[in-house]
Scaffold this motif. Structure first.
Motif, PDB file in Angstrom:
ATOM      1  N   ALA A 125     -49.682 -69.645 -92.644  1.00 50.20           N
ATOM      2  CA  ALA A 125     -48.985 -70.089 -91.432  1.00 50.20           C
ATOM      3  C   ALA A 125     -47.924 -71.137 -91.753  1.00 50.20           C
ATOM      4  CB  ALA A 125     -49.988 -70.655 -90.428  1.00 50.20           C
ATOM      5  N   GLN A 126     -48.116 -71.906 -92.822  1.00 54.39           N
ATOM      6  CA  GLN A 126     -47.171 -72.965 -93.180  1.00 54.39           C
ATOM      7  C   GLN A 126     -45.972 -72.439 -93.965  1.00 54.39           C
ATOM      8  OE1 GLN A 126     -49.652 -75.705 -95.323  1.00 54.39           O
ATOM      9  NE2 GLN A 126     -50.921 -76.155 -93.533  1.00 54.39           N
ATOM     10  N   ALA A 127     -46.041 -71.195 -94.429  1.00 50.27           N
ATOM     11  CA  ALA A 127     -44.959 -70.634 -95.240  1.00 50.27           C
ATOM     12  C   ALA A 127     -43.770 -70.286 -94.358  1.00 50.27           C
ATOM     13  CB  ALA A 127     -45.445 -69.397 -95.982  1.00 50.27           C
ATOM     14  N   SER A 128     -42.582 -70.360 -94.939  1.00 48.83           N
ATOM     15  CA  SER A 128     -41.358 -69.991 -94.232  1.00 48.83           C
ATOM     16  C   SER A 128     -40.857 -68.656 -94.754  1.00 48.83           C
ATOM     17  CB  SER A 128     -40.279 -71.059 -94.428  1.00 48.83           C
ATOM     18  OG  SER A 128     -39.901 -71.124 -95.797  1.00 48.83           O
ATOM     19  N   ASP A 131     -44.872 -66.916 -83.774  1.00 46.46           N
ATOM     20  CA  ASP A 131     -43.841 -66.586 -82.779  1.00 46.46           C
ATOM     21  C   ASP A 131     -44.484 -66.255 -81.432  1.00 46.46           C
ATOM     22  OD1 ASP A 131     -41.897 -66.968 -84.667  1.00 46.46           O
ATOM     23  OD2 ASP A 131     -41.644 -64.846 -85.148  1.00 46.46           O
ATOM     24  N   GLU A 132     -45.605 -65.536 -81.459  1.00 48.08           N
ATOM     25  CA  GLU A 132     -46.317 -65.227 -80.217  1.00 48.08           C
ATOM     26  C   GLU A 132     -46.837 -66.505 -79.560  1.00 48.08           C
ATOM     27  OE1 GLU A 132     -49.364 -62.457 -81.099  1.00 48.08           O
ATOM     28  OE2 GLU A 132     -47.987 -60.830 -81.649  1.00 48.08           O
ATOM     29  N   ALA A 133     -47.318 -67.458 -80.397  1.00 49.67           N
ATOM     30  CA  ALA A 133     -47.789 -68.731 -79.843  1.00 49.67           C
ATOM     31  C   ALA A 133     -46.631 -69.512 -79.217  1.00 49.67           C
ATOM     32  CB  ALA A 133     -48.462 -69.557 -80.931  1.00 49.67           C
ATOM     33  N   GLU A 189     -61.346 -69.974 -94.562  1.00 50.17           N
ATOM     34  CA  GLU A 189     -60.820 -70.925 -93.579  1.00 50.17           C
ATOM     35  C   GLU A 189     -59.434 -71.429 -93.986  1.00 50.17           C
ATOM     36  OE1 GLU A 189     -62.265 -71.975 -90.786  1.00 50.17           O
ATOM     37  OE2 GLU A 189     -64.290 -71.162 -90.951  1.00 50.17           O
ATOM     38  N   HIS A 190     -59.196 -71.522 -95.305  1.00 52.90           N
ATOM     39  CA  HIS A 190     -57.962 -72.134 -95.807  1.00 52.90           C
ATOM     40  C   HIS A 190     -56.785 -71.176 -95.849  1.00 52.90           C
ATOM     41  CE1 HIS A 190     -55.218 -74.494 -98.218  1.00 52.90           C
ATOM     42  NE2 HIS A 190     -55.262 -73.619 -99.209  1.00 52.90           N
ATOM     43  N   TRP A 191     -57.012 -69.911 -96.226  1.00 51.37           N
ATOM     44  CA  TRP A 191     -55.898 -68.984 -96.408  1.00 51.37           C
ATOM     45  C   TRP A 191     -55.003 -68.864 -95.167  1.00 51.37           C
ATOM     46  CZ3 TRP A 191     -54.920 -68.781-101.088  1.00 51.37           C
ATOM     47  CH2 TRP A 191     -55.765 -68.350-102.089  1.00 51.37           C
ATOM     48  N   ASP A 200     -45.647 -58.262-102.602  1.00 55.71           N
ATOM     49  CA  ASP A 200     -45.486 -57.475-101.366  1.00 55.71           C
ATOM     50  C   ASP A 200     -46.635 -57.742-100.392  1.00 55.71           C
ATOM     51  OD1 ASP A 200     -43.177 -56.409-102.346  1.00 55.71           O
ATOM     52  OD2 ASP A 200     -44.081 -54.531-103.026  1.00 55.71           O
ATOM     53  N   ALA A 201     -47.872 -57.756-100.909  1.00 62.14           N
ATOM     54  CA  ALA A 201     -49.022 -58.013-100.040  1.00 62.14           C
ATOM     55  C   ALA A 201     -48.975 -59.429 -99.479  1.00 62.14           C
ATOM     56  CB  ALA A 201     -50.324 -57.795-100.816  1.00 62.14           C
ATOM     57  N   ILE A 202     -48.567 -60.382-100.303  1.00 58.03           N
ATOM     58  CA  ILE A 202     -48.466 -61.775 -99.849  1.00 58.03           C
ATOM     59  C   ILE A 202     -47.382 -61.902 -98.779  1.00 58.03           C
ATOM     60  CG2 ILE A 202     -47.785 -64.099-100.572  1.00 58.03           C
ATOM     61  CD1 ILE A 202     -49.167 -63.509-103.256  1.00 58.03           C
ATOM     62  N   ALA A 203     -46.256 -61.230 -99.001  1.00 57.09           N
ATOM     63  CA  ALA A 203     -45.171 -61.281 -98.012  1.00 57.09           C
ATOM     64  C   ALA A 203     -45.608 -60.672 -96.685  1.00 57.09           C
ATOM     65  CB  ALA A 203     -43.942 -60.556 -98.554  1.00 57.09           C
ATOM     66  N   GLN A 204     -46.406 -59.605 -96.740  1.00 55.43           N
ATOM     67  CA  GLN A 204     -46.890 -58.982 -95.510  1.00 55.43           C
ATOM     68  C   GLN A 204     -47.801 -59.936 -94.739  1.00 55.43           C
ATOM     69  OE1 GLN A 204     -46.101 -56.282 -93.928  1.00 55.43           O
ATOM     70  NE2 GLN A 204     -47.677 -56.534 -92.345  1.00 55.43           N
ATOM     71  N   LEU A 205     -48.700 -60.620 -95.455  1.00 55.14           N
ATOM     72  CA  LEU A 205     -49.579 -61.586 -94.796  1.00 55.14           C
ATOM     73  C   LEU A 205     -48.771 -62.738 -94.205  1.00 55.14           C
ATOM     74  CD1 LEU A 205     -52.512 -61.690 -97.382  1.00 55.14           C
ATOM     75  CD2 LEU A 205     -52.577 -60.721 -95.079  1.00 55.14           C
ATOM     76  N   ALA A 206     -47.736 -63.165 -94.917  1.00 61.47           N
ATOM     77  CA  ALA A 206     -46.893 -64.245 -94.395  1.00 61.47           C
ATOM     78  C   ALA A 206     -46.152 -63.794 -93.134  1.00 61.47           C
ATOM     79  CB  ALA A 206     -45.902 -64.695 -95.466  1.00 61.47           C
ATOM     80  N   ARG A 207     -45.685 -62.528 -93.130  1.00 61.22           N
ATOM     81  CA  ARG A 207     -45.011 -62.010 -91.920  1.00 61.22           C
ATOM     82  C   ARG A 207     -45.972 -61.975 -90.740  1.00 61.22           C
ATOM     83  NH1 ARG A 207     -42.401 -58.573 -95.644  1.00 61.22           N
ATOM     84  NH2 ARG A 207     -44.006 -56.975 -95.373  1.00 61.22           N
ATOM     85  N   GLU A 208     -47.198 -61.550 -90.990  1.00 61.08           N
ATOM     86  CA  GLU A 208     -48.180 -61.516 -89.907  1.00 61.08           C
ATOM     87  C   GLU A 208     -48.437 -62.920 -89.371  1.00 61.08           C
ATOM     88  OE1 GLU A 208     -51.568 -59.596 -91.545  1.00 61.08           O
ATOM     89  OE2 GLU A 208     -50.609 -57.625 -91.682  1.00 61.08           O
ATOM     90  N   ALA A 209     -48.505 -63.916 -90.277  1.00 60.62           N
ATOM     91  CA  ALA A 209     -48.708 -65.294 -89.836  1.00 60.62           C
ATOM     92  C   ALA A 209     -47.518 -65.784 -89.011  1.00 60.62           C
ATOM     93  CB  ALA A 209     -48.933 -66.206 -91.045  1.00 60.62           C
ATOM     94  N   ARG A 210     -46.293 -65.423 -89.434  1.00 61.62           N
ATOM     95  CA  ARG A 210     -45.107 -65.827 -88.664  1.00 61.62           C
ATOM     96  C   ARG A 210     -45.085 -65.140 -87.299  1.00 61.62           C
ATOM     97  NH1 ARG A 210     -42.543 -65.269 -93.673  1.00 61.62           N
ATOM     98  NH2 ARG A 210     -41.665 -63.250 -93.063  1.00 61.62           N
TER      99      ARG A 210
END
Length: 656
Positions: free
Chosen positions: A255-258, A407-409, A248-250, A393-403
């Protein structure tokens, strides 16, 4: 832990077959040029040997597989040394010695909420034993729970677990890893190995599923004997609750990362920051109720939580004397046995499902101090940062997906604002607008006002009821006692209203009502809500085994237009069927690609996808956007069994 009976003999035969076939076929292929040269006369032998030169490469791939010193992929994570974490290694050594397990050759820290141990046989030399520990697991759980988990993992390689059991257990992991690695290696050099594994691995894994679950029960029993039954049971419950808390937290963290400041999830955990989930013990109990209701299926390698707890209880290791005092509710029934019986004996559940799960014993908060704080010491934060860096790299990919999701929202919000200027929004659109106000702008109070107005204009609108109930509950967290109780009561009333309407929302609403009743101390009402929710949960599990597809329900005109649009696909596919998914209600387009016998044979040897299948994929990508219907494409492999619902009545045909 001997394996007896006919099923045991079959499993032993498949275990032996794997190694013998790999060794025999590997030797034959490696020596093929030599024996062809010797067996055939003159120039014919030379030509045959020359043509057979690629075969030793395939033979070597078969020979080395069962004796690889490590999995085909690299050992991931950060390798720990005793000097890095002396307390951790002391704990591992004590648990290992208590169980009589062999020494470990390596210990790795990785980013999974899990722990695992593997053995890798060597052609020359002793077996290599490797332990992986998840940093999130150490950060979330207590030292007592992690000690029980260490004992469970060490039991898999301990002598008391049984040499045969360990052999089967790690053979499963070995074959699974080998199959995954083979999927990534395409080409003719792995053809013989691929043919054998495509035949052998699914049959061996299916034959060993029951035995794999027996291994888990035995490892749980060894853990209970080494660390105490209460610790073993609490570890199982903590993994269930805290694992869900992290899931639930991840998403919120990413989503809060820039873009300029990527998240550091493992370092955040090491910083002892409290998690917002679960909100309280009542919500954690509702989570545990849901987990206890899940049953073990034939495809599971691990038994369900309820079955594992029941096995500890049935063996006499978890009873009223050995379990924590609070594990037993006032009625005297054992909640662990009740939860387990729910999956094993559905007919008896009506009386037992109302028993609440453990209360005071439930480890619903992240442990303070955690196992990581006690065992990793001063290296706790540096190791977490190193783990973040190794997975950047994996963390950056997850952050991009969250961004991208954000953006879609934002785009959806702007679209609704545009529509609002042109016309009045529908009930669904206003509920969506409130969600945007809450999630994008952080305006929870404004979102609540919008939702309340929406309910006044559209009484009983289900999305609004559920969204407002969740919002009121979240707003109650930081209010004074009177206001909190008022908001919690308002939230519960909304959940009740939503739960009264038949539909898929009833189950989550009933779980929320269970938590609400526990929160205000009404155990009888909580038991009633839980019983109803458990019944729906079991019904949903039964529905999963029911036929997946229903008739599409479209008219003849719509079918003709659809067939005209998909005409190029109908030319190259063996068959195309239109059905409706029974669970989601979406239309499903099942496409069986046309493949020749030669193409299938080449595909089996090389692992490469057939060009005819690729043609179908490209056509689907090009044609589906032209269709206004919401259709999910499902591309079947040649030789896949067709669902029974794929009849002539639902088959799409070219226009005549």
């Amino acid at each position: 832990m001997a394996r007896r009976g006919l099923s045991g003999l079959k499993l032993s035969a498949r275990l032996l077959l794997g190694d013998v076939t790999l060794a025999g076929a590997g030797l034959a292929l490696c020596t093929a040029p030599a024996w062809l040269y010797a067996a055939l006369p003159g120039a014919l032998g030379v030509a045959a040997a020359a043509l057979a030169l690629p075969l030793p490469f395939a033979g070597w791939a078969m020979l080395r597989l069962p004796f690889a010193a490590r999995p085909p992929g690299a050992e991931d994570g950060i390798r720990l040394q005793a000097a890095d974490a002396p307390e951790l290694f002391r704990e591992i050594e004590q648990v290992r010695a208590r169980l009589g397990a062999p020494a470990l050759d390596a210990v790795y820290l990785n980013g999974e909420f899990n722990a695992s141990i593997r053995q890798h046989r060597r052609l020359l030399g002793r077996t290599r034993n490797v332990l992986w520990l998840g940093q999130p697991l150490l950060e979330m759980l207590s030292a007592e729970s992690c000690r029980a988990i260490l004992a469970h993992e060490c039991a898999h390689i301990a002598g008391s677990h049984g040499r045969y059991a360990s052999r089967v257990y790690f053979a499963r992991l070995q074959w699974q890893e080998a199959a995954r690695q083979l999927d990534r290696r395409k080409g003719l050099s792995t053809g013989p190995l691929r043919l054998f594994m495509n035949w052998h691995v699914p049959r061996f894994l299916a034959a060993s599923l029951d035995f794999a679950r027996e291994c888990e029960y035995e490892a749980d029993a060894q853990s209970a004997r080494a660390c105490g039954a209460a610790a073993a049971a609490n570890a199982l419950m903590a993994v269930s609750v805290q694992g869900r808390a992290l899931r639930e937290h991840w998403p919120d963290l990413y989503a809060q990362a820039s873009e300029t400041q990527p998240p550091s999830p493992h370092a955040c955990l090491a910083g002892d920051a409290p998690l917002p989930y679960p909100r309280d013990e009542a919500e954690a109990q509702a989570w545990l109720h849901q987990a206890l209701c899940r049953s073990t299926t034939d495809d599971d390698t691990h038994p369900s939580l309820s079955d594992r707890l029941a096995a500890l209880n049935a063996s006499g290791q978890l009873d009223s004397a050995g379990a924590p005092d609070a594990a037993l509710p006032p009625g005297g029934a054992d909640p662990l046995e009740a939860g387990a019986t729910a999956s094993a004996n559905p007919g008896q559940l009506e009386a037992l499902a109302t028993v609440p799960a453990p209360t005071d014993a439930l480890p619903w908060r992240r442990a303070e101090p955690s196992a990581a704080a006690l065992w990793l010491g001063l290296q706790r934060l540096p190791l977490a940062r190193a783990l973040d860096e190794s997975q950047r790299d994996a963390i950056a990919q997850l952050a991009r997906e969250a961004r991208n999701e954000r953006d879609e929202a934002i785009a959806g919000h702007h679209e609704l604002l545009r529509k609002q200027r042109l016309r009045a929004l529908s009930a669904d659109e206003r509920a969506r607008m409130a969600w945007y106000a809450d999630t994008l702008m952080g305006d929870a109070d404004g979102a609540a006002v919008t939702l309340e107005q929406n309910l006044q204009e559209h009484p009983g609108h289900l999305p609004t009821l559920c969204q407002l109930a969740a919002l009121q509950l979240r707003r109650a967290a930081d209010r004074d006692l009177d206001k909190r109780r008022q908001l919690e009561a308002a939230s519960e009333a909304l959940w009740r209203q939503a739960a009264a309407v038949p539909g898929p929302q009833r189950l989550p609403c009933l779980r929320q009502l269970t938590a609400a009743a526990l929160r205000r101390g009404d155990d009888a009402q909580a038991q009633a809500w839980r019983a109803e929710a458990d019944q729906l949960e079991r019904q949903a599990q039964a529905d999963d085994a029911a036929p997946r597809y229903l008739p599409h329900g479209l008219g003849a005109g719509e079918l003709r237009r659809l067939a005209d649009t998909l005409d190029p696909l109908l030319h190259v596919a063996t068959g195309v069927w239109l059905l409706r998914d029974a669970a989601s209600g979406r239309l499903a387009l099942l496409v069986l690609a046309r493949e020749s016998g030669v193409a299938r044979a080449v595909g089996k040897l090389t692992g490469e996808q057939s060009y005819l299948r690729r043609d179908c994929e490209m056509l689907l990508t090009r044609l589906l956007p032209r269709i206004r219907l919401d259709i999910e494409p499902i591309l079947l492999e040649a030789g896949d069994p067709l669902p029974g619902e794929c009849t002539d009545a639902c088959r799409l045909r070219r226009a005549t």
